[in-house]
Design a protein around this motif. Structure first.
Motif, PDB file in Angstrom:
ATOM      1  N   MET A   1       0.843  -1.163   0.000  1.00  0.00           N
ATOM      2  CA  MET A   1       0.000   0.000   0.000  1.00  0.00           C
ATOM      3  C   MET A   1       0.898   1.239   0.000  1.00  0.00           C
ATOM      4  N   ARG A   2       0.545   2.210  -0.818  1.00  0.00           N
ATOM      5  CA  ARG A   2       1.327   3.446  -0.897  1.00  0.00           C
ATOM      6  C   ARG A   2       0.517   4.617  -0.355  1.00  0.00           C
ATOM      7  N   ALA A  24      -5.163   6.180   6.010  1.00  0.00           N
ATOM      8  CA  ALA A  24      -4.832   4.819   6.426  1.00  0.00           C
ATOM      9  C   ALA A  24      -6.047   4.088   6.991  1.00  0.00           C
ATOM     10  N   CYS A  25      -6.993   4.833   7.537  1.00  0.00           N
ATOM     11  CA  CYS A  25      -8.147   4.208   8.182  1.00  0.00           C
ATOM     12  C   CYS A  25      -9.374   4.138   7.279  1.00  0.00           C
ATOM     13  N   SER A  26      -9.254   4.544   6.034  1.00  0.00           N
ATOM     14  CA  SER A  26     -10.433   4.660   5.173  1.00  0.00           C
ATOM     15  C   SER A  26     -11.157   3.338   4.948  1.00  0.00           C
ATOM     16  N   THR A  27     -10.470   2.199   5.051  1.00  0.00           N
ATOM     17  CA  THR A  27     -11.113   0.910   4.819  1.00  0.00           C
ATOM     18  C   THR A  27     -11.458   0.168   6.112  1.00  0.00           C
ATOM     19  N   THR A  59       7.261  16.365   0.803  1.00  0.00           N
ATOM     20  CA  THR A  59       6.202  15.366   0.741  1.00  0.00           C
ATOM     21  C   THR A  59       6.748  14.167  -0.010  1.00  0.00           C
ATOM     22  N   VAL A  60       6.550  12.985   0.551  1.00  0.00           N
ATOM     23  CA  VAL A  60       7.074  11.766  -0.056  1.00  0.00           C
ATOM     24  C   VAL A  60       5.977  10.715  -0.165  1.00  0.00           C
ATOM     25  N   GLU A  61       6.191   9.801  -1.081  1.00  0.00           N
ATOM     26  CA  GLU A  61       5.311   8.643  -1.202  1.00  0.00           C
ATOM     27  C   GLU A  61       6.025   7.484  -0.524  1.00  0.00           C
ATOM     28  N   ILE A  62       5.320   6.818   0.379  1.00  0.00           N
ATOM     29  CA  ILE A  62       5.916   5.689   1.084  1.00  0.00           C
ATOM     30  C   ILE A  62       5.158   4.420   0.730  1.00  0.00           C
ATOM     31  N   GLU A  63       5.886   3.312   0.791  1.00  0.00           N
ATOM     32  CA  GLU A  63       5.277   2.015   0.546  1.00  0.00           C
ATOM     33  C   GLU A  63       5.277   1.248   1.853  1.00  0.00           C
ATOM     34  N   MET A  64       4.089   0.865   2.275  1.00  0.00           N
ATOM     35  CA  MET A  64       3.937   0.127   3.522  1.00  0.00           C
ATOM     36  C   MET A  64       4.035  -1.363   3.236  1.00  0.00           C
ATOM     37  N   LYS A 130       9.058   2.130   3.367  1.00  0.00           N
ATOM     38  CA  LYS A 130      10.199   2.647   2.599  1.00  0.00           C
ATOM     39  C   LYS A 130       9.739   3.830   1.769  1.00  0.00           C
ATOM     40  N   ILE A 131      10.599   4.848   1.674  1.00  0.00           N
ATOM     41  CA  ILE A 131      10.291   5.988   0.825  1.00  0.00           C
ATOM     42  C   ILE A 131      10.494   5.562  -0.617  1.00  0.00           C
TER      43      ILE A 131
END
Length: 144
Positions: A1-2, A24-27, A59-64, A130-131
């Motif tokens: 998930m990003r 993160a809590c939308s689902t 601002t960064v995109e992270i991958e969970m 990870k970024i």
């Protein structure tokens, strides 16, 4: 998930990020009754640099990691509980003493948590977010 997050602080290979919980809590099924998802509270996330040059405020995109909350709950709560109950029942039958069986069962939980801690230390980098990349946002866009 990003997801998107804002860089707050750099600490070696680890970056402290801040983001709102709403994405993160939308689902989550409990989001309507949760005080975190309904407010503008922010959480701090530790992520790996992953070779991306960032500065505080970026601002960064992270991958969970793909590890589900159910799996984490099973590792942290389910396995120790199962070990406790099995140890308690077996030791009670073998030792014929409930008190001693209880002491051994609690000791087995300590051993299981020690093994979980070793697993966590060994796999921490694989499990940490990870970024992926630095994101340039249009003016006035706010990360939520």
């Amino acid at each position: 998930m990003r997801e998107l997050a804002i860089v707050k602080e750099l600490k070696g290979d680890v970056v402290l990020l801040e983001k709102a919980r709403t994405e993160a809590c939308s689902t989550c099924g409990s989001r309507s009754s949760c005080s975190i998802s309904s407010s503008d509270k922010k959480i701090t996330i530790r992520a790996l640099h992953n070779g991306v040059e960032v500065n505080p405020g970026d601002t960064v995109e992270i991958e969970m990691s793909n590890m589900s909350a159910t799996r984490v709950s099973m590792i942290v709560y389910g396995i120790p509980l199962a070990v406790f109950l099995v140890t308690l029942i077996v030791m009670n039958m073998v030792l014929k003493s409930e008190g001693l069986a209880l002491v051994v069962a609690f000791a087995s939980i300590a051993v299981v948590y020690a093994l979980i801690a070793l697993y966590d230390r060994k796999n921490r980098e694989k499990l940490m977010p990870k970024i992926v990349r630095k994101v340039e946002l249009p003016d006035g866009f706010i990360v939520r």
